[in-house]
Structures are given as C-alpha cells and as structure tokens.
Design a protein around this motif. Structure first.
Motif, PDB file in Angstrom:
ATOM      1  N   HIS A  16     -36.884 -17.727  67.662  1.00  0.00           N
ATOM      2  CA  HIS A  16     -36.484 -18.958  66.980  1.00  0.00           C
ATOM      3  C   HIS A  16     -34.962 -19.053  66.879  1.00  0.00           C
ATOM      4  O   HIS A  16     -34.377 -20.116  67.057  1.00  0.00           O
ATOM      5  N   ASP A  17     -34.339 -17.926  66.590  1.00  0.00           N
ATOM      6  CA  ASP A  17     -32.890 -17.883  66.435  1.00  0.00           C
ATOM      7  C   ASP A  17     -32.369 -16.709  67.251  1.00  0.00           C
ATOM      8  O   ASP A  17     -32.334 -15.585  66.772  1.00  0.00           O
ATOM      9  N   ASN A  18     -31.982 -16.981  68.492  1.00  0.00           N
ATOM     10  CA  ASN A  18     -31.530 -15.941  69.413  1.00  0.00           C
ATOM     11  C   ASN A  18     -30.291 -15.222  68.910  1.00  0.00           C
ATOM     12  O   ASN A  18     -29.897 -14.201  69.442  1.00  0.00           O
ATOM     13  N   GLU A  19     -29.665 -15.745  67.875  1.00  0.00           N
ATOM     14  CA  GLU A  19     -28.461 -15.141  67.305  1.00  0.00           C
ATOM     15  C   GLU A  19     -28.754 -14.458  65.971  1.00  0.00           C
ATOM     16  O   GLU A  19     -27.859 -14.264  65.169  1.00  0.00           O
ATOM     17  N   SER A  20     -30.001 -14.083  65.740  1.00  0.00           N
ATOM     18  CA  SER A  20     -30.374 -13.441  64.479  1.00  0.00           C
ATOM     19  C   SER A  20     -30.146 -11.932  64.559  1.00  0.00           C
ATOM     20  O   SER A  20     -30.977 -11.188  65.055  1.00  0.00           O
ATOM     21  N   ALA A  21     -29.008 -11.493  64.054  1.00  0.00           N
ATOM     22  CA  ALA A  21     -28.690 -10.067  64.049  1.00  0.00           C
ATOM     23  C   ALA A  21     -29.720  -9.296  63.225  1.00  0.00           C
ATOM     24  O   ALA A  21     -30.109  -8.186  63.591  1.00  0.00           O
ATOM     25  N   GLN A  22     -30.164  -9.876  62.132  1.00  0.00           N
ATOM     26  CA  GLN A  22     -31.139  -9.195  61.284  1.00  0.00           C
ATOM     27  C   GLN A  22     -32.451  -8.970  62.032  1.00  0.00           C
ATOM     28  O   GLN A  22     -33.053  -7.901  61.929  1.00  0.00           O
ATOM     29  N   ALA A  23     -32.900  -9.963  62.791  1.00  0.00           N
ATOM     30  CA  ALA A  23     -34.145  -9.806  63.542  1.00  0.00           C
ATOM     31  C   ALA A  23     -34.008  -8.682  64.570  1.00  0.00           C
ATOM     32  O   ALA A  23     -34.892  -7.828  64.680  1.00  0.00           O
ATOM     33  N   TYR A  24     -32.908  -8.655  65.303  1.00  0.00           N
ATOM     34  CA  TYR A  24     -32.717  -7.598  66.296  1.00  0.00           C
ATOM     35  C   TYR A  24     -32.593  -6.229  65.634  1.00  0.00           C
ATOM     36  O   TYR A  24     -33.135  -5.237  66.129  1.00  0.00           O
ATOM     37  N   ASN A  25     -31.902  -6.158  64.509  1.00  0.00           N
ATOM     38  CA  ASN A  25     -31.795  -4.890  63.791  1.00  0.00           C
ATOM     39  C   ASN A  25     -33.173  -4.406  63.355  1.00  0.00           C
ATOM     40  O   ASN A  25     -33.511  -3.237  63.549  1.00  0.00           O
ATOM     41  N   ASN A  26     -33.956  -5.294  62.789  1.00  0.00           N
ATOM     42  CA  ASN A  26     -35.278  -4.895  62.299  1.00  0.00           C
ATOM     43  C   ASN A  26     -36.223  -4.524  63.433  1.00  0.00           C
ATOM     44  O   ASN A  26     -37.032  -3.607  63.287  1.00  0.00           O
ATOM     45  N   LEU A  27     -36.118  -5.197  64.571  1.00  0.00           N
ATOM     46  CA  LEU A  27     -36.892  -4.787  65.743  1.00  0.00           C
ATOM     47  C   LEU A  27     -36.458  -3.397  66.200  1.00  0.00           C
ATOM     48  O   LEU A  27     -37.283  -2.581  66.618  1.00  0.00           O
ATOM     49  N   GLY A  28     -35.168  -3.123  66.097  1.00  0.00           N
ATOM     50  CA  GLY A  28     -34.668  -1.796  66.435  1.00  0.00           C
ATOM     51  C   GLY A  28     -35.208  -0.726  65.503  1.00  0.00           C
ATOM     52  O   GLY A  28     -35.566   0.371  65.933  1.00  0.00           O
ATOM     53  N   VAL A  29     -35.280  -1.032  64.207  1.00  0.00           N
ATOM     54  CA  VAL A  29     -35.828  -0.080  63.236  1.00  0.00           C
ATOM     55  C   VAL A  29     -37.286   0.222  63.566  1.00  0.00           C
ATOM     56  O   VAL A  29     -37.714   1.384  63.545  1.00  0.00           O
TER      57      VAL A  29
END
Length: 93
Positions: A16-29
């Motif tokens: 939805h938001d390709n610029e969501s740092a939080q989403a990428y961080n949480n996927l990394g976790v």
C-alpha cells in the motif's frame, strides 16, 4: 503471536505504501525470527533507504549482519547509529 497474520499485514502495508520504513523493518524482524537472515538484511536496508534515521531498523540491520557473520559491517552500522544518536544507550551494551 501469529507470525503469518503479522507478515500478511506488513506485506499489505508495504504494498500500500512502498515507502513504509516501519513495514519493511517489521518484515525484517519476522524474517530474523524465522532465521532468514539474508531476507531480514535486505528488508532492513530497504527501511533505511526510505528513512535513513530510523534507529530501530539500523539496530536490527546490525543484528542481521552479526547473524550473517558480517562483523565488520555490523560494527560500522552500530558506529553510524551512535553518530546519529550519541546519547542512545543500546549500542553501548
């Protein structure tokens, strides 16, 4: 919790938001928790590309680097974190 449900929610947020740092961080976790260290590394790098000052993602990147035995990179990552936020205590422990 429920990693599959969490993953689905964060993937949806990232789409939805390709610029969501939080989403990428949480996927990394989630990837770290599953032992997918290379995948985690790339997700934390993506989070930092979007938001270079995101300290949680930088700390998590260092964890992934350590798990991948990239100790020199982890040291540089933590030194960068200290430079960004010198009063932050986590990197000192």
């Amino acid at each position: 919790g429920r990693p599959d449900a969490a993953r689905a929610a964060w993937i949806k947020a990232a789409r939805h938001d390709n610029e969501s740092a939080q989403a990428y961080n949480n996927l990394g976790v989630l990837a770290l928790d599953e032992g997918e260290f290379s995948a985690a590394l790339s997700r934390f790098e993506r989070a930092l590309k979007v938001h270079p000052g995101y300290l949680e993602a930088r700390k998590n990147l260092a964890v992934a680097q350590v798990r991948l035995h990239r100790l020199d990179e982890a040291e540089r990552t933590l030194r960068a974190m200290i430079a960004i936020a010198p009063l932050l205590s986590e990197p000192y422990h």
